[in-house]
Design a protein around this motif. Structure first.
Motif, short mmCIF file in Angstrom:
data_model
loop_
_atom_site.label_atom_id
_atom_site.label_comp_id
_atom_site.label_asym_id
_atom_site.label_seq_id
_atom_site.Cartn_x
_atom_site.Cartn_y
_atom_site.Cartn_z
N GLU A 259 0.84 -1.21 0.00
CA GLU A 259 0.00 0.00 0.00
C GLU A 259 0.87 1.25 0.00
O GLU A 259 0.57 2.22 -0.70
CB GLU A 259 -0.93 -0.02 1.23
CG GLU A 259 -2.32 0.52 0.98
CD GLU A 259 -2.77 0.48 -0.46
OE1 GLU A 259 -2.93 -0.64 -1.02
OE2 GLU A 259 -2.93 1.56 -1.07
N ARG A 262 2.11 1.92 -3.46
CA ARG A 262 1.11 2.54 -4.33
C ARG A 262 0.97 4.02 -4.01
O ARG A 262 0.89 4.87 -4.90
CB ARG A 262 -0.25 1.86 -4.17
CG ARG A 262 -0.34 0.50 -4.82
CD ARG A 262 -1.80 0.01 -4.86
NE ARG A 262 -1.90 -1.27 -5.53
CZ ARG A 262 -1.99 -2.45 -4.89
NH1 ARG A 262 -1.99 -2.50 -3.57
NH2 ARG A 262 -2.07 -3.58 -5.59
N LYS A 263 0.96 4.33 -2.70
CA LYS A 263 0.74 5.73 -2.28
C LYS A 263 1.89 6.64 -2.70
O LYS A 263 1.68 7.80 -3.04
CB LYS A 263 0.57 5.80 -0.75
CG LYS A 263 -0.79 5.33 -0.30
CD LYS A 263 -1.24 5.79 1.09
CE LYS A 263 -0.23 5.75 2.20
NZ LYS A 263 -0.79 5.08 3.41
N ALA A 265 4.06 6.18 -5.18
CA ALA A 265 4.57 5.89 -6.53
C ALA A 265 4.75 7.16 -7.37
O ALA A 265 3.87 8.02 -7.40
CB ALA A 265 3.61 4.94 -7.23
N ASP A 299 -2.20 -9.48 -9.44
CA ASP A 299 -1.15 -8.79 -8.69
C ASP A 299 -0.18 -9.82 -8.12
O ASP A 299 -0.58 -10.93 -7.78
CB ASP A 299 -1.75 -8.03 -7.50
CG ASP A 299 -2.59 -6.85 -7.93
OD1 ASP A 299 -3.15 -6.19 -7.05
OD2 ASP A 299 -2.68 -6.61 -9.15
N GLU A 407 1.52 -5.34 -10.82
CA GLU A 407 0.12 -5.40 -11.27
C GLU A 407 0.13 -5.64 -12.78
O GLU A 407 0.73 -4.87 -13.52
CB GLU A 407 -0.60 -4.07 -10.98
CG GLU A 407 -0.67 -3.74 -9.50
CD GLU A 407 -1.20 -2.33 -9.25
OE1 GLU A 407 -1.64 -2.07 -8.12
OE2 GLU A 407 -1.14 -1.49 -10.17
N TYR A 426 6.14 -1.79 -9.04
CA TYR A 426 6.37 -0.81 -7.98
C TYR A 426 7.59 -1.24 -7.19
O TYR A 426 7.63 -2.34 -6.64
CB TYR A 426 5.18 -0.74 -7.02
CG TYR A 426 3.90 -0.25 -7.64
CD1 TYR A 426 3.10 -1.12 -8.38
CD2 TYR A 426 3.48 1.08 -7.49
CE1 TYR A 426 1.91 -0.69 -8.95
CE2 TYR A 426 2.30 1.51 -8.06
CZ TYR A 426 1.52 0.63 -8.78
OH TYR A 426 0.35 1.06 -9.35
N TYR A 447 7.32 2.12 -11.37
CA TYR A 447 7.08 3.22 -10.46
C TYR A 447 8.16 3.23 -9.39
O TYR A 447 8.29 2.28 -8.61
CB TYR A 447 5.74 3.05 -9.76
CG TYR A 447 4.53 3.30 -10.64
CD1 TYR A 447 3.89 2.23 -11.26
CD2 TYR A 447 4.02 4.59 -10.81
CE1 TYR A 447 2.76 2.45 -12.05
CE2 TYR A 447 2.90 4.82 -11.59
CZ TYR A 447 2.27 3.74 -12.21
OH TYR A 447 1.17 3.96 -12.98
N THR A 449 9.30 4.21 -5.84
CA THR A 449 8.48 4.43 -4.64
C THR A 449 9.39 4.68 -3.45
O THR A 449 10.61 4.57 -3.55
CB THR A 449 7.64 3.19 -4.31
OG1 THR A 449 8.52 2.15 -3.85
CG2 THR A 449 6.86 2.68 -5.50
#
Lengths: 658, 159
Positions: A259, A262-263, A265, A299, A407, A426, A447, A449
């Motif tokens: 999580e 994702r936040k 990225a 995923d 993903e 990610y 991404y 991160t």
């Protein structure tokens, strides 16, 4: 700081080089060698400095024709078991038309060798070999008054042969000296006081008890605190007596990392000149998804893992007249020279890094670590200082292979051909993100991160993560479409060499006649990575525990410069991949890394060895690709596929058994 | 304490400090660097030497415990100037990559062959399971030990 320097250093060697564009741009006989002490020590003869240009990059090469008939070449690359020493020496022997036994290779000495980049990214074969060949050919041409020309593979007498490692006898007789075997007159061993936490700052330390021990010196420099002694046991005992206080920073629990990735990225941008472009786009995703008849999203997650080189790293630093020499085993001596210079606030020419063949790197020994520590302590102590990491320090003080969230979403048509794919990585990285499949509409991106523990390079970098996600996604499609996994691959692969590798391996393995039974299953994977075409087929048993029984793999790396070494590398990488596939995983709590000892971390052993059938297709007419990394990307997805076939459940994370 | 023991066929005397391991003694006191420190907890096999013909992990063996016994290291394996069949086989098979595990591996194999001169591949794998080769050269090691065992049996037959 170290990481910024490493990124900047790597950028200098970015971009693909077309081999046909190598040319000599400068050639000179070095006349002033006798004034340079380091080269002087190599005896007389002729020294040549050749600059080889490929596109906008110039690689210098030094070659010595010694008076005693030895031919000596100098390279910034190093040897850690992957065979760079033997193949580079073969290249020199070939183009100078001398016997292999006449060649001596000086590797990884920043005073003597050119900066031809770190030993990483499987570059020695595709980049360093052509440069050295050009330079050696230029020297030969100048000595014989002939035009510069490279030996054609069909005429090879040394390249293309399975010459054994020149250090073989030393290795088997225990006479090979590794970085941790080095000793120096007047040297002190250092035992460093380590924080128990992942991230913390040294607040204060009570060294009074430690100082009482006879022959012990304490050195402190900012966060670095060490006990020094003439023997390691005393130094370690003294370090244990030091009462240090640390202020730790908490680290989020690993269950929250996906999580957090994702936040945090950062949207990737196209960088097509980068070695590992972080964004690949083709066509129009909406169009592509609309054109498909079915759609699938999955995923995947990869845990961070450790390199576990058999040799924990070590370095000896010695200062003389304001200059420090560090004997060590790092993969990138010129990068480490920069890092040491910066850490000690001295100009780079006051630092000499000398690399000795090391006991395994696997991407984990790129940075200056114990090297910087030794340099700081040696300056503080005024004597040579040895810093040899323990296995616990090897687990906890350096960087690990990054965790990864992946993903994958794709659409397929009624023929089982991809129409679209969106693939997001990610944190793990962009290496190996390019699919081996023909996908007319795709968005494939990495991404960047936030990351919560020190992470860095590992054999093949993110290619393990990317190929695991991609190939497991293929297996999911194969099941849904009720299409044979090999058939699904072939419908989506345009590359003829990869198709051949898959078909050949399937045939050798007996894929068509496989019989899934209770407790027995089969799987496959493939990849096209760093110009290598690869396929692996596995048979596993699932009871009483998961065991890989049999493996068949084929690799096409173009011309095999040393076929046996190549096969050794391919086999070793696939076997190392067993660990990351099945069990390897670093564990953390809020402040500490819990995995600190070999007894807590399962790596592949003899008991795990399957029957192995490994073949290399040797295409002499194709420029050789590096093989040190890419085969490791095959193991996890092939076993994952077999587990899927056995259980009906899609494995979504590595390690598969945890 | 004074320690007297046989090292590679020669009697040696020394006075190691309390708690010194056999590995430390060999490397630091006697300068025999073949046995390596890989993990310090007997898990990797890189430190393996022979003690009265049996493979032991020198990193977790107290130096004091070898008093009056025979220690064999990689440096003493071959007869003067030559190569032991295991060493010859490891070279021929290129049964190493970085080579760091190799001296311990060869001594482990020597101990195995002392106990069982005709091991099959399964017994070789079981016998050497305590040795880690991170470079993944396991198949070649099994083959090297198998071939060396054959050579040694032939040579024993001749004598």
């Amino acid at each position: 700081m170290s990481e910024d320097l490493r990124q900047a250093y790597k950028l200098r060697f970015e971009g693909e080089l077309e081999q046909e564009q190598y040319e000599i741009c400068d050639f000179r006989q070095e006349a002033d060698v006798t004034r340079r002490d380091a080269l002087k020590a190599l005896g007389g003869g002729l020294f040549f400095l050749v600059a080889v240009r490929a596109q906008d990059r110039v690689a210098p090469v030094r070659i010595q024709l010694a008076d005693n008939g030895v031919v000596r070449a100098f390279t910034g690359k190093m040897e850690m078991g992957q065979g760079s020493r033997v193949i580079l020496a073969q290249a020199v022997a070939e183009e100078l038309h001398v016997g292999f036994e006449k060649v001596d290779l000086v590797m990884g000495d920043t005073d003597l060798c050119p900066d031809d980049g770190g030993t990483w990214a499987s570059l020695t074969t595709p980049q360093t070999i052509p440069v050295i060949r050009q330079a050696a050919a230029a020297v030969y041409a100048s000595r014989n008054g002939t035009p510069v020309s490279l030996r054609s593979p069909k005429d090879w007498r040394v390249l293309g042969s399975s010459i054994p490692k020149p250090t073989s006898r030393a290795i088997v007789t225990g006479r090979q000296i590794y970085p941790s075997d080095l000793r120096r007159e007047g040297m002190l061993h250092a035992s460093i006081v380590r924080s128990p936490h992942l991230k913390s700052t040294l607040q204060k330390a009570d060294v009074s008890a430690a100082e009482q021990l006879s022959g012990v010196r304490i050195v402190r420099s900012e966060n670095l605190l060490a006990a020094l002694s003439q023997d390691m046991r005393t130094a370690a005992s003294a370090a244990r007596l030091i009462r240090a206080e640390w202020s730790p920073e908490p680290v989020p629990e690993i269950a929250t990392w996906a999580e957090e990735f994702r936040k945090s990225a950062v949207e990737p941008v196209e960088q097509n000149q980068a070695r590992y472009p972080p964004l690949l786009r083709l066509g129009n995703l909406d169009e592509g998804f609309a054109a498909g008849t079915r759609r699938l999203k999955s995923d995947y997650w990869l845990s961070p893992i450790a390199h576990v080189p058999m040799e924990p790293r070590a370095a000896i630093a010695e200062w003389k007249d304001g200059r420090v020499t560090i004997d060590c085993g790092v993969q990138a001596p010129f990068l480490v020279r920069q890092q040491v210079a910066k850490a000690l606030s001295v100009p780079e020419d006051k630092v000499r890094i000398i690399v000795h063949d090391s006991g395994g790197g696997f991407g984990g020994k790129q940075n200056g670590e114990c090297e910087i520590e030794a340099a700081i302590l040696a300056r503080g102590a005024g004597v040579p200082v040895r810093v040899a990491w323990s296995r616990e320090e090897e687990f906890t003080q350096s960087y690990s292979r990054p965790a990864g969230l992946l993903e994958v979403e794709s659409a397929i048509d009624s023929e089982g051909r991809f129409t679209a794919m969106r693939f997001a990585n990610y944190n793990a990285g962009p290496a190996g993100i390019r699919p081996q499949y023909a996908i007319p509409h795709h968005w494939v991106g990495y991404y960047r991160t936030k990351s919560f523990v020190r992470q860095g390079s590992y054999r093949s970098l993110a290619a393990v993560a990317n190929n695991f996600a991609r190939e497991m996604h293929m297996e999911e499609w194969s099941a849904r479409l009720k299409l044979d996994p090999v058939e699904l691959r072939l419908r989506n692969i345009a590359d003829a060499r990869l198709r051949e590798v898959i078909e050949k391996t399937a045939a050798r393995f007996g894929w068509k006649s496989r019989k899934t039974a209770q407790g027995r299953a089969f799987g496959m994977s493939c990849n096209l990575e760093k110009d290598a075409r690869l396929a692996l087929f596995v048979e596993i048993s699932t009871s009483p525990e998961v065991r890989v029984l049999r493996m068949a793999a084929t690799g096409d790396f173009g011309a095999a410069l040393n076929p046996d070494n190549l096969k050794n590398q391919m086999t070793g990488a696939i076997l190392q991949g067993l660990g990351g596939a099945l069990w390897e995983k670093l564990e953390f709590d809020a402040q500490r890394q819990k995995t600190r000892r070999l007894s807590q971390y399962r790596v592949p052993r003899f008991r795990d060895l399957p029957e192995m059938d490994i073949e290399v297709i040797d295409r002499r007419e194709v420029d050789g690709a590096g093989a040190g990394e890419s085969p490791i990307t095959l193991t996890a997805p092939a076993i994952g596929a077999a587990l899927f076939a056995a259980t009906g459940k899609v494995p979504r994370s590595l390690p598969l058994l945890s | 304490m004074t320690l007297e023991f046989e090292l590679n066929g020669k009697t040696q005397r020394c006075s190691p400090a309390e708690g010194v391991t056999l590995l430390d003694l060999l490397r630091e006191e006697f300068g025999l660097l073949g046995a390596k420190l890989g993990c310090g907890e007997g898990q990797c096999g890189s430190c393996t030497v022979l003690l009265d013909g049996r493979a032991v992990r020198a990193c977790i063996t107290r130096a004091a415990s070898v008093s009056g016994r025979k220690v064999g290291t990689i440096e003493g394996l071959a007869k003067a100037g030559g190569l032991h069949p295991l060493q010859r086989a490891f070279i021929d098979q290129q049964a190493f990559q970085c080579g760091f595990c190799t001296p311990g591996m060869i001594m482990g194999a020597a101990g195995l062959l002392n106990a069982n001169p005709s091991p099959g591949p399964r017994e070789i794998k079981a016998g050497l399971d305590g040795h880690i080769c991170r470079c993944g050269t396991y198949p070649r090691i099994v083959e090297a030990v198998r071939l060396a065992a054959q050579v040694m049996k032939k040579e024993a037959g001749r004598v």
